[in-house]
Design a protein around this motif. Sequence first.
Motif, PDB file in Angstrom:
ATOM      1  N   THR A  30       0.836  -1.208   0.000  1.00  0.00           N
ATOM      2  CA  THR A  30       0.000   0.000   0.000  1.00  0.00           C
ATOM      3  C   THR A  30       0.869   1.256   0.000  1.00  0.00           C
ATOM      4  OG1 THR A  30      -1.757  -1.158   1.189  1.00  0.00           O
ATOM      5  CG2 THR A  30      -1.866   1.235   1.167  1.00  0.00           C
ATOM      6  N   ALA A  31       1.654   1.480   1.053  1.00  0.00           N
ATOM      7  CA  ALA A  31       2.422   2.720   1.156  1.00  0.00           C
ATOM      8  C   ALA A  31       3.458   2.843   0.036  1.00  0.00           C
ATOM      9  CB  ALA A  31       3.088   2.804   2.523  1.00  0.00           C
ATOM     10  N   LEU A  32       4.383   1.884  -0.054  1.00  0.00           N
ATOM     11  CA  LEU A  32       5.432   1.970  -1.077  1.00  0.00           C
ATOM     12  C   LEU A  32       4.838   1.923  -2.478  1.00  0.00           C
ATOM     13  CD1 LEU A  32       8.355   2.033  -1.981  1.00  0.00           C
ATOM     14  CD2 LEU A  32       8.472  -0.454  -1.621  1.00  0.00           C
ATOM     15  N   SER A  33       3.850   1.067  -2.674  1.00  0.00           N
ATOM     16  CA  SER A  33       3.283   0.925  -4.021  1.00  0.00           C
ATOM     17  C   SER A  33       2.629   2.229  -4.482  1.00  0.00           C
ATOM     18  CB  SER A  33       2.259  -0.217  -4.055  1.00  0.00           C
ATOM     19  OG  SER A  33       1.151   0.069  -3.246  1.00  0.00           O
ATOM     20  N   TYR A  34       1.939   2.913  -3.568  1.00  0.00           N
ATOM     21  CA  TYR A  34       1.279   4.150  -3.996  1.00  0.00           C
ATOM     22  C   TYR A  34       2.237   5.339  -4.062  1.00  0.00           C
ATOM     23  CZ  TYR A  34      -3.356   2.337  -4.685  1.00  0.00           C
ATOM     24  OH  TYR A  34      -4.437   1.656  -5.198  1.00  0.00           O
ATOM     25  N   VAL A  35       3.356   5.261  -3.374  1.00  0.00           N
ATOM     26  CA  VAL A  35       4.413   6.247  -3.620  1.00  0.00           C
ATOM     27  C   VAL A  35       4.894   6.103  -5.062  1.00  0.00           C
ATOM     28  CG1 VAL A  35       6.807   6.851  -3.096  1.00  0.00           C
ATOM     29  CG2 VAL A  35       5.181   6.526  -1.239  1.00  0.00           C
ATOM     30  N   LEU A  36       5.140   4.845  -5.473  1.00  0.00           N
ATOM     31  CA  LEU A  36       5.583   4.592  -6.850  1.00  0.00           C
ATOM     32  C   LEU A  36       4.511   4.983  -7.859  1.00  0.00           C
ATOM     33  CD1 LEU A  36       7.251   1.117  -6.262  1.00  0.00           C
ATOM     34  CD2 LEU A  36       8.437   3.217  -6.913  1.00  0.00           C
ATOM     35  N   TYR A  37       3.265   4.626  -7.565  1.00  0.00           N
ATOM     36  CA  TYR A  37       2.166   4.933  -8.484  1.00  0.00           C
ATOM     37  C   TYR A  37       2.014   6.445  -8.648  1.00  0.00           C
ATOM     38  CZ  TYR A  37      -2.468   4.546 -10.642  1.00  0.00           C
ATOM     39  OH  TYR A  37      -3.540   4.625 -11.498  1.00  0.00           O
ATOM     40  N   GLY A  38       2.071   7.166  -7.535  1.00  0.00           N
ATOM     41  CA  GLY A  38       1.954   8.619  -7.612  1.00  0.00           C
ATOM     42  C   GLY A  38       3.075   9.244  -8.410  1.00  0.00           C
ATOM     43  N   ARG A  39       4.280   8.740  -8.223  1.00  0.00           N
ATOM     44  CA  ARG A  39       5.411   9.292  -8.974  1.00  0.00           C
ATOM     45  C   ARG A  39       5.307   8.908 -10.447  1.00  0.00           C
ATOM     46  NH1 ARG A  39      10.337   8.842  -4.464  1.00  0.00           N
ATOM     47  NH2 ARG A  39       9.197  10.061  -2.888  1.00  0.00           N
ATOM     48  N   GLY A  40       4.745   7.736 -10.723  1.00  0.00           N
ATOM     49  CA  GLY A  40       4.517   7.361 -12.115  1.00  0.00           C
ATOM     50  C   GLY A  40       3.521   8.284 -12.797  1.00  0.00           C
ATOM     51  N   LEU A  41       2.532   8.765 -12.035  1.00  0.00           N
ATOM     52  CA  LEU A  41       1.524   9.657 -12.601  1.00  0.00           C
ATOM     53  C   LEU A  41       2.086  11.028 -12.973  1.00  0.00           C
ATOM     54  CD1 LEU A  41      -1.616   8.975 -10.359  1.00  0.00           C
ATOM     55  CD2 LEU A  41      -1.256   8.281 -12.731  1.00  0.00           C
ATOM     56  N   ARG A  42       3.288  11.330 -12.500  1.00  0.00           N
ATOM     57  CA  ARG A  42       3.871  12.618 -12.863  1.00  0.00           C
ATOM     58  C   ARG A  42       4.104  12.724 -14.362  1.00  0.00           C
ATOM     59  NH1 ARG A  42       8.792  13.019  -8.385  1.00  0.00           N
ATOM     60  NH2 ARG A  42       7.487  12.981  -6.484  1.00  0.00           N
TER      61      ARG A  42
END
Length: 295
Positions: A220-232
């Motif tokens: 959850t935490a690490l995965s959504y950090v990655l997902y959010g940065r991917g959305l950049r």
Amino acid sequence: MKNGPLAVVAAAVLWGTAGTAGLLVSADSVALAAARLVIGGMALALLAGPRLKRAVSPSLLLAAVAVAAYQLCFFAAVSRTGVAIGTVVAIGSGPVFTGLLSWLLHGQRPNARWALATTAAICGCAALLAGGDDGGAPSGAPGGQAAGVAFALLGGLLYAFYAVSASRAIGRGAESDAVMGVLFGGAAVIMLPVLLLNGVSWLADPKGLLAVAYLGLGTTALSYVLYGRGLRSTPVATAATLALSEPAVAALLGVVVLNERLGLVSIAGLVALAIALVVVALPERRRERALESLP
């Protein structure tokens, strides 16, 4: 960030490990999902720190409600339709709703390549899961399959809403970590009573506690950090399609870790899904090369 699609796929890989990790926990699925969201949401909120307050907006708070509601809709769906059908409808409809919402709300019209690759990916996902043995609805399931499919579709729409909301906030200049902190920190507050009502005595088991910690911090935490940065740098419709690699990872872990076997239908679905995900990522990479070649 030049490797936006890779960050999204890395997030999906982590999501795909959740099912295997969840087998180590004796709690029911609703309590497990609530614990995962509470731990992960608190971690994301703490990571955002002072930036969290600056990112708060009415649209993101509404999206946080959608994050929590998605969990409840998903489990309501699979309890009525079975795991395979509920998962295919919820996960498969997510990219479609994401593309439509991006187009209708923000004028970001997906291209034909995305449409074809997304269709192929959803078909591959359906074949992958339909080839398993758990696709049937539970006998005597309340409300029947029609209600379960409706919950799954609502879950897909909720996922699309919070993904598009996050992408929009990031596109307007908000920090991705802070956006995810608002979404999942808010969802953690909502899901905390659900966790307490379902009981927390099962967390006394060290193996279960470690598994839940991984589910919260890793998937959850690490995965959504990655997902959010991917959305950049990745259009949200493309990111939603790339996230369909989650069931592929789960299936492969089932083979490698749990000694499960994939039938021919599942193998064909896995291949189709892999090809579709590569195709949907290609436009992003080509655009990046074109930009890099400019003087």
